[in-house]
Design an enzyme around this catalytic site. Structure first.
Site, mmCIF file in Angstrom:
data_model
loop_
_atom_site.group_PDB
_atom_site.id
_atom_site.type_symbol
_atom_site.label_atom_id
_atom_site.label_comp_id
_atom_site.label_asym_id
_atom_site.label_seq_id
_atom_site.Cartn_x
_atom_site.Cartn_y
_atom_site.Cartn_z
ATOM 1 N N ARG A 129 20.704 -6.575 59.260
ATOM 2 C CA ARG A 129 21.246 -7.590 58.340
ATOM 3 C C ARG A 129 20.603 -8.892 58.240
ATOM 4 O O ARG A 129 20.387 -9.561 56.899
ATOM 5 C CB ARG A 129 22.871 -7.845 58.777
ATOM 6 C CG ARG A 129 23.821 -6.727 58.317
ATOM 7 C CD ARG A 129 24.976 -7.016 59.039
ATOM 8 N NE ARG A 129 24.839 -6.858 60.545
ATOM 9 C CZ ARG A 129 26.050 -6.867 61.220
ATOM 10 N NH1 ARG A 129 27.115 -7.261 60.847
ATOM 11 N NH2 ARG A 129 25.889 -6.678 62.454
ATOM 12 N N THR A 130 19.866 -9.265 59.228
ATOM 13 C CA THR A 130 18.979 -10.349 59.138
ATOM 14 C C THR A 130 17.482 -9.920 59.224
ATOM 15 O O THR A 130 17.023 -9.383 60.139
ATOM 16 C CB THR A 130 19.275 -11.552 60.243
ATOM 17 O OG1 THR A 130 20.605 -11.663 60.138
ATOM 18 C CG2 THR A 130 18.547 -12.585 60.156
ATOM 19 N N GLU A 140 11.346 -4.365 86.259
ATOM 20 C CA GLU A 140 10.300 -4.191 85.160
ATOM 21 C C GLU A 140 10.984 -3.867 83.661
ATOM 22 O O GLU A 140 10.818 -4.528 83.008
ATOM 23 C CB GLU A 140 9.259 -3.224 85.535
ATOM 24 C CG GLU A 140 8.110 -3.313 84.228
ATOM 25 C CD GLU A 140 7.012 -2.383 84.607
ATOM 26 O OE1 GLU A 140 6.205 -1.923 83.823
ATOM 27 O OE2 GLU A 140 7.022 -1.971 85.751
ATOM 28 N N GLY A 187 20.090 -2.092 63.223
ATOM 29 C CA GLY A 187 20.370 -3.274 63.802
ATOM 30 C C GLY A 187 19.168 -3.632 64.893
ATOM 31 O O GLY A 187 18.129 -3.075 64.659
ATOM 32 N N ALA A 188 18.927 -4.911 65.116
ATOM 33 C CA ALA A 188 17.932 -5.249 65.892
ATOM 34 C C ALA A 188 18.016 -6.300 67.004
ATOM 35 O O ALA A 188 17.387 -7.272 67.325
ATOM 36 C CB ALA A 188 16.981 -6.351 64.895
ATOM 37 N N ASN A 197 21.822 -5.657 81.811
ATOM 38 C CA ASN A 197 23.607 -5.207 81.851
ATOM 39 C C ASN A 197 24.085 -4.649 82.887
ATOM 40 O O ASN A 197 25.403 -4.759 83.241
ATOM 41 C CB ASN A 197 23.494 -4.113 80.736
ATOM 42 C CG ASN A 197 23.200 -2.718 81.261
ATOM 43 O OD1 ASN A 197 22.082 -2.733 82.078
ATOM 44 N ND2 ASN A 197 23.977 -1.466 81.087
ATOM 45 N N TYR A 256 31.583 3.316 70.714
ATOM 46 C CA TYR A 256 32.460 4.164 71.203
ATOM 47 C C TYR A 256 33.903 4.237 70.951
ATOM 48 O O TYR A 256 34.498 5.118 71.427
ATOM 49 C CB TYR A 256 32.275 4.105 72.945
ATOM 50 C CG TYR A 256 32.876 2.891 73.644
ATOM 51 C CD1 TYR A 256 34.030 2.494 73.748
ATOM 52 C CD2 TYR A 256 31.794 1.994 74.391
ATOM 53 C CE1 TYR A 256 34.464 1.319 74.392
ATOM 54 C CE2 TYR A 256 32.063 0.958 74.993
ATOM 55 C CZ TYR A 256 33.494 0.677 74.944
ATOM 56 O OH TYR A 256 33.843 -0.610 75.508
ATOM 57 N N LYS A 307 23.590 -11.264 78.106
ATOM 58 C CA LYS A 307 22.741 -10.331 78.532
ATOM 59 C C LYS A 307 21.379 -11.016 78.774
ATOM 60 O O LYS A 307 20.417 -10.480 79.645
ATOM 61 C CB LYS A 307 22.689 -9.190 77.862
ATOM 62 C CG LYS A 307 23.615 -8.046 77.826
ATOM 63 C CD LYS A 307 23.397 -6.642 77.021
ATOM 64 C CE LYS A 307 24.567 -5.922 77.357
ATOM 65 N NZ LYS A 307 24.048 -4.763 76.436
#
Length: 263
Positions: free
Chosen positions: A145-146, A77, A120-121, A86, A212, A66
């Site tokens: 997690r990190t 933009e 999540g990041a 995506n 999903y 991605k």
């Protein structure tokens, strides 16, 4: 409808929801258009991507490509802000994940009052943060997690939204006063459990899980009678944006194809 050649760029290979539903959709359109899985070894990406871009009218792009794809195409933009693509059409890159997220919330008619916690990041988390900003949210909590990636997310979006990062060990403590919990990670895709104590979820009004497939988190939300939105909804609405970009969207036929797939 003109015949167009579409595909999904991925590694490793898997049969995606996009491939299944779009193939069904083309049947309802009586179209000879195609949607193929394109699997490239990450090490060969730079050698093969130009040929692929020249061979397809449009593409979807999944991890791990991605971000890597951006230097080979023009970028609108929103996708530039998110640093992730995506969807591609005529070598122009878009990000429809954030639109899929906000439209799934609008359809479900949930308000966003109270504390929002994102787990999540990565790229999906960025899309969700951006979507929340577009909906007028000015502050979110992020746990990853990190921990360094959560800190990087804060810096990345500091001009538009206040992100409060915490390390993983703070998850249950932060959940105690959370109203909306969003899993923006892939955890659960292979039946993994998030490190959550159910007793800390008593104030949660909504669980949003971007996976999903059915996950332990989704099962837990059902057991506790917590409102739930799954990644299927997010996929559905971002897919609509894909079809609009590719100029092949038919609302009734896409609904029919999606419902037929789910039977």
């Amino acid at each position: 409808m003109n015949k167009i050649k579409l595909g999904i760029l991925q590694f490793p290979h898997k049969i995606t929801l996009s491939e299944k539903v779009y193939t069904e959709y083309f049947k309802f359109l009586n179209s000879d258009s195609s949607y193929n899985s394109i699997t490239i070894n990450s090490e060969l990406f730079d050698f093969e991507i130009e040929k692929i871009l020249n061979s397809y009218d449009g593409l979807n792009v999944t991890v791990p490509f991605k971000e890597k794809i951006m230097k080979y195409i023009d970028v609108i933009e929103d996708a530039s802000v998110l640093k992730a693509i995506n969807t591609i059409y005529n070598k122009i890159g878009y990000n429809t994940d954030w639109i899929g997220f906000i439209n799934s919330l609008k359809e479900s008619n949930y308000n966003l009052n109270g504390k929002i916690l994102i787990f999540g990041a990565g790229g999906v988390a960025r899309a969700i943060v951006y979507g929340l900003y577009k909906l007028g949210i000015d502050k979110v909590t992020v746990i990853n997690r990190t921990y360094e990636r959560a800190l990087n997310l804060k810096v990345e979006f500091q001009k538009i939204i206040n992100i409060i990062p915490h390390p993983l060990e703070k998850l249950n403590n932060e959940l105690k006063d959370t109203s909306i919990f969003i899993n923006a990670s892939s955890l659960g895709m292979f039946n993994e459990k998030l490190p959550i104590e159910p007793s800390y979820l008593k104030n949660i009004k909504l669980v949003y899980d971007v996976v999903y497939y059915n996950t332990p988190l989704q099962e837990l939300a059902k057991e506790l009678n917590i409102n739930l939105i799954t990644g299927e909804k997010m996929w559905y609405y971002q897919a609509i944006e894909n079809l609009k970009i590719w100029n092949i969207y038919d609302e009734s036929k896409f609904k029919k194809a999606f419902q037929n797939f789910k039977k």
